[in-house]
Write a protein that holds these residues in place. Structure first.
Motif, PDB file in Angstrom:
ATOM      1  N   ALA A  64     -28.556 -28.737 -41.857  1.00  0.00           N
ATOM      2  CA  ALA A  64     -28.457 -29.094 -40.432  1.00  0.00           C
ATOM      3  C   ALA A  64     -26.996 -29.008 -40.016  1.00  0.00           C
ATOM      4  CB  ALA A  64     -28.981 -30.497 -40.202  1.00  0.00           C
ATOM      5  N   ILE A  65     -26.740 -28.224 -38.974  1.00  0.00           N
ATOM      6  CA  ILE A  65     -25.370 -28.118 -38.442  1.00  0.00           C
ATOM      7  C   ILE A  65     -25.366 -28.778 -37.075  1.00  0.00           C
ATOM      8  CG2 ILE A  65     -23.522 -26.531 -37.781  1.00  0.00           C
ATOM      9  CD1 ILE A  65     -24.945 -24.402 -39.560  1.00  0.00           C
ATOM     10  N   ILE A  66     -24.573 -29.804 -36.928  1.00  0.00           N
ATOM     11  CA  ILE A  66     -24.513 -30.502 -35.642  1.00  0.00           C
ATOM     12  C   ILE A  66     -23.334 -29.949 -34.857  1.00  0.00           C
ATOM     13  CG2 ILE A  66     -24.448 -32.754 -34.485  1.00  0.00           C
ATOM     14  CD1 ILE A  66     -26.740 -32.569 -36.465  1.00  0.00           C
ATOM     15  N   GLY A  67     -23.638 -29.336 -33.708  1.00  0.00           N
ATOM     16  CA  GLY A  67     -22.586 -28.754 -32.872  1.00  0.00           C
ATOM     17  C   GLY A  67     -22.632 -27.238 -32.938  1.00  0.00           C
ATOM     18  N   GLY A  98     -32.168 -37.455 -51.283  1.00  0.00           N
ATOM     19  CA  GLY A  98     -31.114 -36.528 -51.726  1.00  0.00           C
ATOM     20  C   GLY A  98     -30.589 -35.635 -50.618  1.00  0.00           C
ATOM     21  N   GLY A  99     -31.202 -35.688 -49.433  1.00  0.00           N
ATOM     22  CA  GLY A  99     -30.723 -34.880 -48.305  1.00  0.00           C
ATOM     23  C   GLY A  99     -30.424 -35.791 -47.120  1.00  0.00           C
ATOM     24  N   TRP A 100     -30.727 -35.298 -45.920  1.00  0.00           N
ATOM     25  CA  TRP A 100     -30.452 -36.072 -44.706  1.00  0.00           C
ATOM     26  C   TRP A 100     -31.649 -36.051 -43.767  1.00  0.00           C
ATOM     27  CZ3 TRP A 100     -26.184 -39.017 -43.880  1.00  0.00           C
ATOM     28  CH2 TRP A 100     -25.111 -38.821 -44.759  1.00  0.00           C
ATOM     29  N   ARG A 101     -31.905 -37.173 -43.115  1.00  0.00           N
ATOM     30  CA  ARG A 101     -32.886 -37.200 -42.021  1.00  0.00           C
ATOM     31  C   ARG A 101     -32.110 -37.415 -40.722  1.00  0.00           C
ATOM     32  NH1 ARG A 101     -38.564 -39.974 -42.496  1.00  0.00           N
ATOM     33  NH2 ARG A 101     -38.822 -37.982 -43.562  1.00  0.00           N
ATOM     34  N   ILE A 102     -32.339 -36.492 -39.785  1.00  0.00           N
ATOM     35  CA  ILE A 102     -31.571 -36.539 -38.529  1.00  0.00           C
ATOM     36  C   ILE A 102     -32.508 -36.877 -37.377  1.00  0.00           C
ATOM     37  CG2 ILE A 102     -30.117 -35.172 -36.947  1.00  0.00           C
ATOM     38  CD1 ILE A 102     -30.025 -33.656 -40.085  1.00  0.00           C
ATOM     39  N   ASP A 151     -35.557 -33.108 -41.330  1.00  0.00           N
ATOM     40  CA  ASP A 151     -35.084 -33.343 -42.696  1.00  0.00           C
ATOM     41  C   ASP A 151     -34.267 -32.141 -43.128  1.00  0.00           C
ATOM     42  OD1 ASP A 151     -36.165 -35.843 -42.972  1.00  0.00           O
ATOM     43  OD2 ASP A 151     -38.115 -35.081 -43.632  1.00  0.00           O
ATOM     44  N   ALA A 152     -33.131 -32.409 -43.737  1.00  0.00           N
ATOM     45  CA  ALA A 152     -32.212 -31.324 -44.103  1.00  0.00           C
ATOM     46  C   ALA A 152     -31.677 -31.543 -45.511  1.00  0.00           C
ATOM     47  CB  ALA A 152     -31.049 -31.279 -43.099  1.00  0.00           C
ATOM     48  N   ALA A 153     -31.349 -30.421 -46.159  1.00  0.00           N
ATOM     49  CA  ALA A 153     -30.786 -30.506 -47.511  1.00  0.00           C
ATOM     50  C   ALA A 153     -29.328 -30.944 -47.462  1.00  0.00           C
ATOM     51  CB  ALA A 153     -30.887 -29.135 -48.183  1.00  0.00           C
ATOM     52  N   ALA A 154     -28.643 -30.599 -46.379  1.00  0.00           N
ATOM     53  CA  ALA A 154     -27.228 -30.939 -46.241  1.00  0.00           C
ATOM     54  C   ALA A 154     -26.907 -31.059 -44.759  1.00  0.00           C
ATOM     55  CB  ALA A 154     -26.361 -29.850 -46.878  1.00  0.00           C
ATOM     56  N   LEU A 155     -25.811 -31.718 -44.487  1.00  0.00           N
ATOM     57  CA  LEU A 155     -25.424 -31.954 -43.090  1.00  0.00           C
ATOM     58  C   LEU A 155     -23.997 -31.448 -42.872  1.00  0.00           C
ATOM     59  CD1 LEU A 155     -26.071 -33.370 -40.373  1.00  0.00           C
ATOM     60  CD2 LEU A 155     -25.304 -35.515 -41.403  1.00  0.00           C
TER      61      LEU A 155
END
Ligand SMILES: Cc1cc2nc3c(=O)[nH]c(=O)nc-3n(C[C@H](O)[C@H](O)[C@H](O)COP(=O)(O)OP(=O)(O)OC[C@H]3O[C@@H](n4cnc5c(N)ncnc54)[C@H](O)[C@@H]3O)c2cc1C
Length: 440
Positions: free
Chosen positions: A9-12, A124-128, A137-141
């Protein structure tokens, strides 16, 4: 689902987010680019529609691909431009949009036009949590959220009816139009690149009223011009001490010209910044930065000519001074300004004031909800100067797993990390690091 099969997930979705998404796509890593501002694939700087807004870096420096120096030059030349020229920023916005379209068409990148509201660690990842009510749900942020909005101006606390706090927003465009039609007077608070943008917009709209631009030192960005480069090796430049560095810069400027001296520090800027302790860095920000900024971040010659013409015609006054107070009187603003060296302030009337003081510098006061959530949960920490977040040498947030930051948010570590030539290198390194991490 295993978190590694989830997207990044890329924010921006400004230049930083777009370039890192494209870099990930080249490595076959899936990502979702999230931005609800209506500027996806362009960001703040390159979503302008004003032809007078030019890049402040020559075309040959603006490729988004690290290692493919001529990528943007070819695009600019196709429009009749020259590698040493300064393209319109809106053209660069189109170019960034094309890079994003390519990544989307290749199937590796998805875009989501909504805001990121909060993020938490999950499996182990991120929930945005997103502004459209969904979660991702993302593996990385990756945080590519750009500069923080400027803070409110204390002196305008009770006079904000005709104060434009975001010079790139819709209210600013409407105020520029109104000023052009009425011939009204504008006050610009700040005399840097943002001020130049507003001046250009007013001039292009046919404004004939007066413009006063005020800052404590009244320094404005200098112009680009051709000069012979005078590169130096890092061992020739004093490190660890701002005063010594400054003395070196003055000596070197006398020898080779200030443009060559300033630019010779570019390849060494990250190392030099990191050689300073917190006290020295603060010293730089307090005393040297206003001078550094106007010499280092120069404007295109055509833009400098416009500014010079407006000053010569008496339509633009650059003032060294301080705002003492501001109040709304009828349909105008009465602002007391004390010029540098003057004993008493003078009251002046303006139809609009624009906050051109630049981005917020205290990250802990951010109003960005997602960054706020990460600061509150201590997944990220302010850097030691409080101007960005703490990241390691791979731009990973210290304290947060599988969390990277890019661009202005990493100013504390790198300082010179806001222009495309720096961001593209960082984006390539971050994409490489993410690909490596997700592969393990
Ligand atoms: C006016 C201006 C002119 C410039 N000119 C040049 C130039 O000529 N050459 C050069 O090299 N550099 C230039 N720069 C510097 C540099 O290129 C930009 O600062 C750079 O583009 C920064 O890009 P960014 O993607 O990090 O930030 P931004 O462009 O600010 O993009 C960040 C995006 O993130 C979004 N966002 C923030 N929070 C969230 C959230 N919670 N959820 C979803 N989205 C969010 C924002 O809405 C925004 O669209 C200029 C900068 C400015 C401001």
């Amino acid at each position: 689902m295993k978190s590694d099969r989830l997207p990044v997930a890329i924010i921006g979705g400004g230049a930083s987010g777009t370039i890192v998404a494209a870099q990930l796509a080249r490595r076959g890593v899936h990502s979702v680019l999230i931005d609800g501002s209506g500027r996806l694939g362009k960001g703040v700087a390159y979503s302008t529609t004003e032809p007078a807004h030019l890049l402040n870096v020559r075309a040959e420096g603006m490729s988004v691909w690290a290692g493919e120096a001529d990528h943007f030059v070819k695009r600019f030349e196709a429009e009749g431009g020259d590698r040493r020229g300064f393209a319109e920023r809106r053209l660069f916005g189109r170019y960034l949009g094309e890079i994003l379209d390519e990544a989307v068409a290749g199937g590796s990148t998805r875009v989501l036009e909504t805001e990121g509201l909060a993020a938490e660690r999950r499996d182990g990842g991120w929930r945005i949590r997103l502004g459209n009510g969904e979660t991702l749900d993302a593996a990385a942020l990756v945080l590519a959220i750009g500069n923080q909005e400027p803070e409110g101006l204390r002196e305008f606390a009770h006079a904000n009816q005709r104060l434009i706090s975001n010079p790139w927003g819709a209210a600013a465009q409407a105020a520029v139009q109104e000023l052009a039609e009425s011939g009204g007077n504008a006050l610009l608070i700040g005399t840097g690149l943002t001020m130049v943008d507003v001046v250009l917009s007013l001039d292009a709209a046919g404004h004939t009223g007066s413009i006063v631009a005020v800052s404590r030192r009244g320094q404005i960005p200098r112009s680009h011009t051709e000069f012979d480069a005078a590169p130096v090796k890092s061992e020739e430049v004093p490190s660890g001490n701002v005063v010594e560095l400054w003395r070196w810069l003055r000596r070197r400027s006398a020898e080779v010209g200030w443009r060559a001296a300033v630019d010779s520090l570019r390849p060494h800027s990250h190392g030099l910044w990191q050689s300073l302790d917190a006290g020295q860095q603060q010293r730089f920000l307090r005393h040297a930065r206003p001078w550094w900024d106007v010499h280092r971040h120069r404007i295109a010659p055509q833009v400098a000519d416009t500014v010079a013409r407006l000053i010569a015609e008496g339509r633009l006054e650059i003032m060294a001074g301080r705002i003492v107070s501001a109040r709304n009187v009828h349909a105008a603003l009465e602002v007391e300004i004390r010029r540098r060296g003057a004993e008493l302030p003078r009251a002046m009337l303006f139809d609009y004031a624009f906050n051109c003081t630049g981005p917020l510098h205290s990250i802990s006061r951010t109003r960005d909800p997602l960054l706020r959530s990460l600061l509150d949960s201590e997944a990220v920490h302010p850097d030691r100067l409080g101007i960005g977040i703490d990241v390691d040498r791979c731009s990973r947030a210290i304290g947060g797993e599988r969390l990277w930051a890019l661009g202005p948010l990493t100013k504390g570590r790198y300082w010179e990390i806001v222009a495309v030539p720096d961001i593209r290198e960082q984006a390539a390194e971050v994409a490489e690091d993410i690909a490596r991490e997700l592969d393990e």
